[in-house]
Enzyme design. Structure first.
Site, PDB file in Angstrom:
ATOM      1  N   GLU A 161       0.816  -1.224   0.000  1.00  0.00           N
ATOM      2  CA  GLU A 161       0.000   0.000   0.000  1.00  0.00           C
ATOM      3  C   GLU A 161       0.846   1.270   0.000  1.00  0.00           C
ATOM      4  O   GLU A 161       0.467   2.275  -0.597  1.00  0.00           O
ATOM      5  CB  GLU A 161      -0.966   0.006   1.192  1.00  0.00           C
ATOM      6  CG  GLU A 161      -2.231  -0.821   0.968  1.00  0.00           C
ATOM      7  CD  GLU A 161      -2.001  -2.329   1.035  1.00  0.00           C
ATOM      8  OE1 GLU A 161      -0.913  -2.754   1.478  1.00  0.00           O
ATOM      9  OE2 GLU A 161      -2.911  -3.086   0.638  1.00  0.00           O
ATOM     10  N   ASP A 178      -9.860   0.759   5.801  1.00  0.00           N
ATOM     11  CA  ASP A 178      -9.044   0.450   6.985  1.00  0.00           C
ATOM     12  C   ASP A 178      -7.554   0.363   6.629  1.00  0.00           C
ATOM     13  O   ASP A 178      -6.698   0.584   7.478  1.00  0.00           O
ATOM     14  CB  ASP A 178      -9.462  -0.895   7.590  1.00  0.00           C
ATOM     15  CG  ASP A 178     -10.969  -1.000   7.772  1.00  0.00           C
ATOM     16  OD1 ASP A 178     -11.425  -0.952   8.917  1.00  0.00           O
ATOM     17  OD2 ASP A 178     -11.667  -1.126   6.758  1.00  0.00           O
ATOM     18  N   PHE A 179      -7.255   0.018   5.373  1.00  0.00           N
ATOM     19  CA  PHE A 179      -5.848  -0.184   4.998  1.00  0.00           C
ATOM     20  C   PHE A 179      -5.093   1.138   4.802  1.00  0.00           C
ATOM     21  O   PHE A 179      -3.889   1.123   4.565  1.00  0.00           O
ATOM     22  CB  PHE A 179      -5.716  -1.019   3.711  1.00  0.00           C
ATOM     23  CG  PHE A 179      -6.392  -2.366   3.730  1.00  0.00           C
ATOM     24  CD1 PHE A 179      -6.924  -2.905   4.900  1.00  0.00           C
ATOM     25  CD2 PHE A 179      -6.503  -3.113   2.560  1.00  0.00           C
ATOM     26  CE1 PHE A 179      -7.564  -4.142   4.897  1.00  0.00           C
ATOM     27  CE2 PHE A 179      -7.128  -4.351   2.550  1.00  0.00           C
ATOM     28  CZ  PHE A 179      -7.665  -4.862   3.719  1.00  0.00           C
ATOM     29  N   HIS A 229     -12.093  -4.472   8.405  1.00  0.00           N
ATOM     30  CA  HIS A 229     -12.584  -4.354   7.028  1.00  0.00           C
ATOM     31  C   HIS A 229     -13.921  -3.627   6.961  1.00  0.00           C
ATOM     32  O   HIS A 229     -14.730  -3.901   6.074  1.00  0.00           O
ATOM     33  CB  HIS A 229     -12.749  -5.738   6.385  1.00  0.00           C
ATOM     34  CG  HIS A 229     -11.473  -6.404   6.000  1.00  0.00           C
ATOM     35  ND1 HIS A 229     -10.579  -6.886   6.914  1.00  0.00           N
ATOM     36  CD2 HIS A 229     -10.929  -6.649   4.784  1.00  0.00           C
ATOM     37  CE1 HIS A 229      -9.549  -7.419   6.278  1.00  0.00           C
ATOM     38  NE2 HIS A 229      -9.736  -7.283   4.983  1.00  0.00           N
TER      39      HIS A 229
END
Ligand SMILES: Cc1ncc(C[n+]2csc(CCOP(=O)(O)OP(=O)(O)O)c2C)c(N)n1
Ligand SMILES: [Mg+2]
Length: 641
Positions: free
Chosen positions: A376, A401-402, A445
């Protein structure tokens, strides 16, 4: 090298005398690495630099007057006094920034290289970093991605033996050469204090990168002769060690090389005098520059958006399409219309995205729709670097969330670089991501994190609720010159709604009144808008007339539309899927309380998720997640006041 040395010696004195604020990291002793690395570079090549970046910037061709003025925080500094020593940048000259975040420049250099590769230009990017940066995640993600995509990047490590006060031996269990082999990347070691050796090695390495032979790692052994920062007591190294490196000083080494080549001391002395004269003139000119006008404080945070007017309402009996069609359609039209647009993310290419949103785009647009490794930071960073190179990247972070995994690239790079460069950095970056609770996706998630992003000056945050707005706002986001985080709710992907014409573009920063009413205003966003409308229908049976405002854009907030609605209704409820504390409801409530408290007949109310992470068990998740009943109850309570 003399220019760099003379520049930094003057900076050391300016810092001591209080003419340069903040902190200063000098590269005295490392000049050969900077000059050798930049020797084969052209104007259209890019470098990314570090907190110790004066030498890199000068070697790439920046002018010392602007840099002195920048360090002295003046209005005509390289970054107009918004950057300072750690952030010198001039994207127009291929300097994509010294960086205060260790290793952050590597993914940005990868992005610049992606831009060169997509444009089929033979430009290269050189990412400078220290030995300490090799331990950072950004290093590994950037090198791996560059290797997988065979990008024209040279990762140039200045190994000066220390990261702050820690010797390199205490930071790494494997040498850089073995790490390079682990990524399948060529490795070259050079004597970083020998400018001729470094320049020769770089000539070949850069030319290989230009020829499409992929990335390399260069390790230049060198030594910083000053402390980590000016004022560092340097208890971590011995006087013997410092003395030994004095004799290996790159300027001493090169003077010997010149003498051996028959160049006399008189010529060397003449060069020294001419450089000193140039630097004194530059410093005098910089001192004459004024401090930035405080009236310009807000400049360079957000760029003017292209003018867009609200499209006409869509006929209720026209064609319909789903939110997922809207996303694919907007991407397809933008890819089709603008060569600068490309799409990258995990499984967005061959895989067509886990929800099928990008299916078919790779077949049509080839390399402009790219699968990335699970990296990411590299995904967001390549977006930043490519945007700085003038592209319009659309990168995907699979789940909202990431963003925690790549927050530096959003928080410190995308959001701040346009400001820190005094408007020099372009940043037409779109980050698509999605969230959505209600299907037991669990704590990692599900979460609605828009407040976290909206709290960052410089970021635009969009959260559409209808298929037509999704289409029109995604197109607007891609066309926008600012970094936009485009947050979809995956529970809406299958939702149908009126399909707009292809040229439908919805203005960013404009809320819409989706249901008119007179008793209570409900301000909502994303999927909660549909719950708010359902709640409004329910309470209408009790005789309560509710106006529903769909924010569509979270940041910047359309306060005018909210205030106009509250002026009509005198009661305000904010409903969002995010947890209540510190959510966007608090910001809206504070704004309305400040600007329209005289309009209010009741305290402002908020509905949102409970202050826990999203639960997994369906019973717990239902109790946690607000719905139409919670909103209807809150409306009834407000209407009774
Ligand atoms: C992400 C991050 N962590 C920590 C720091 C604090 N810091 C600044 S420079 C530095 C050491 C970097 O060492 P190296 O990469 O070898 O570069 P050098 O200072 O030797 O040029 C550290 C830990 C930072 N700026 N950014
Ligand atoms: Mg170091």
């Amino acid at each position: 090298m003399l220019l760099i040395r003379g520049f930094e010696e003057r900076v050391a004195a300016l810092y001591r005398d209080g003419e340069v604020p903040g902190f200063v990291h000098l590269s005295i002793g490392q000049e050969a690495a900077a000059v050798g690395a930049c020797w084969p570079l052209r104007d259209d090549d890019v470098i990314t630099s570090t907190h110790r970046g004066h030498g890199h910037c000068l070697a790439k061709g920046l002018d010392p007057r602007g840099m002195f003025a920048e360090l002295m925080a003046r209005a005509d500094g390289t970054n107009r006094g918004r950057g300072g020593s750690m952030h010198i940048a001039d994207p127009g000259r291929g300097v994509f920034g010294a960086n205060g975040i260790v290793a952050a420049g590597l993914p940005i250099a990868v992005g610049a290289a992606v831009a060169a590769q997509l444009r089929e230009r033979d430009a290269v990017a050189v990412a400078f970093f220290g030995d300490g940066a090799v331990a950072a995640g950004a290093f590994h993600e950037a090198v791996n991605l560059a290797a997988v995509w065979r990008l024209p990047v040279v990762f140039f490590c200045e190994n000066n033996g220390y990261a702050e006060f820690s010797p390199a031996s205490s930071q790494h269990a494997a040498p850089l050469e073995r790490r390079a082999a682990g990524y399948g990347v060529d490795y070259v070691a050079v004597d970083g204090n020998d400018v001729v050796a470094t320049a020769r090695a770089m000539r070949d390495i850069v030319s290989a990168a230009r020829d499409g032979r992929g990335p390399s790692i260069v390790e230049a052994t060198t030594y910083r002769r000053h402390g980590h920062y000016e004022g560092d007591p340097q208890r971590y190294r011995s006087a013997d060690e410092v003395r030994e490196w004095e004799t290996r000083d790159p300027i001493v080494v090169h003077a010997d090389q010149l003498r051996a080549a028959g160049i006399g001391d008189d010529t060397i002395g003449a060069i020294e005098r001419s450089v000193a004269c140039e630097l004194d003139g530059a410093l005098d000119a910089a001192r004459r520059s004024a401090a930035p006008d405080v009236a310009t404080l807000h400049d360079f945070v957000v760029r003017a958006r292209p003018p867009t007017t609200e499209p006409p309402p869509l006929p209720a009996d026209g064609p319909v399409f789903r939110t997922m069609d809207a996303i694919r359609g907007a991407l397809e039209v933008e890819l089709d219309h603008d060569e600068r647009v490309f799409v990258a993310g995990i499984d967005v290419g061959e895989g067509g995205n886990v929800f099928g949103l990008t299916r078919g785009l790779r077949d049509r647009f080839g390399d402009r729709v790219r699968d990335t490794p699970i990296s990411e930071t590299a995904i967001a960073g390549l977006g930043v670097g490519a945007a700085m190179a003038g592209m319009r990247p659309v990168v995907e972070i699979m789940y909202l969330d990431f963003v925690g995994v790549c927050l530096d690239q959003l928080l410190n790079q995308a959001a701040k670089l346009p400001f820190m460069t005094g408007g020099g950095a372009r940043m037409a970056l779109t980050v698509r991501t999605q969230f959505g609770a209600g299907r037991s996706s669990g704590s990692q998630h599900s979460q609605s994190l828009e407040a976290l992003l909206a709290h960052i000056p410089g970021l635009t945050v969009v959260m559409p609720s209808t298929p037509a707005d999704t289409y029109g706002l995604l197109r607007a986001a891609i066309q926008d010159p600012n970094p936009v985080v485009f947050v979809e709710n995956r529970l809406l992907y299958g939702t149908k709604g009126p399909q707009p014409p292809d040229d439908h573009v919805v203005p960013i920063g404009k809320a819409s009144v989706v249901r008119e009413g007179t008793d209570v205003t409900v301000v909502s966003v994303s999927r909660m808008v549909h719950e708010a409308v359902a709640a409004a229908d329910a309470v209408a049976r009790d005789g309560i007339s509710v106006e529903v405002v769909d924010l569509r854009t979270v940041a910047p907030l359309d306060t005018a539309t909210i205030l106009e609605s509250v002026a009509r209704t005198s009661r305000l409820l904010i409903a969002h899927e995010a947890v209540v504390p510190f959510g966007i409801g608090a910001e809206i409530a504070a704004t309305v309380a400040r600007d329209a408290f005289w309009d209010l007949d009741a305290p402002i109310a908020r509905v949102g998720a409970a202050a826990t992470p999203p639960p997994y068990a369906p019973e717990l998740e239902r109790a946690w997640l607000p719905d139409r009943d919670d909103i209807a109850d809150a409306i009834r309570r407000l209407a009774r006041v």
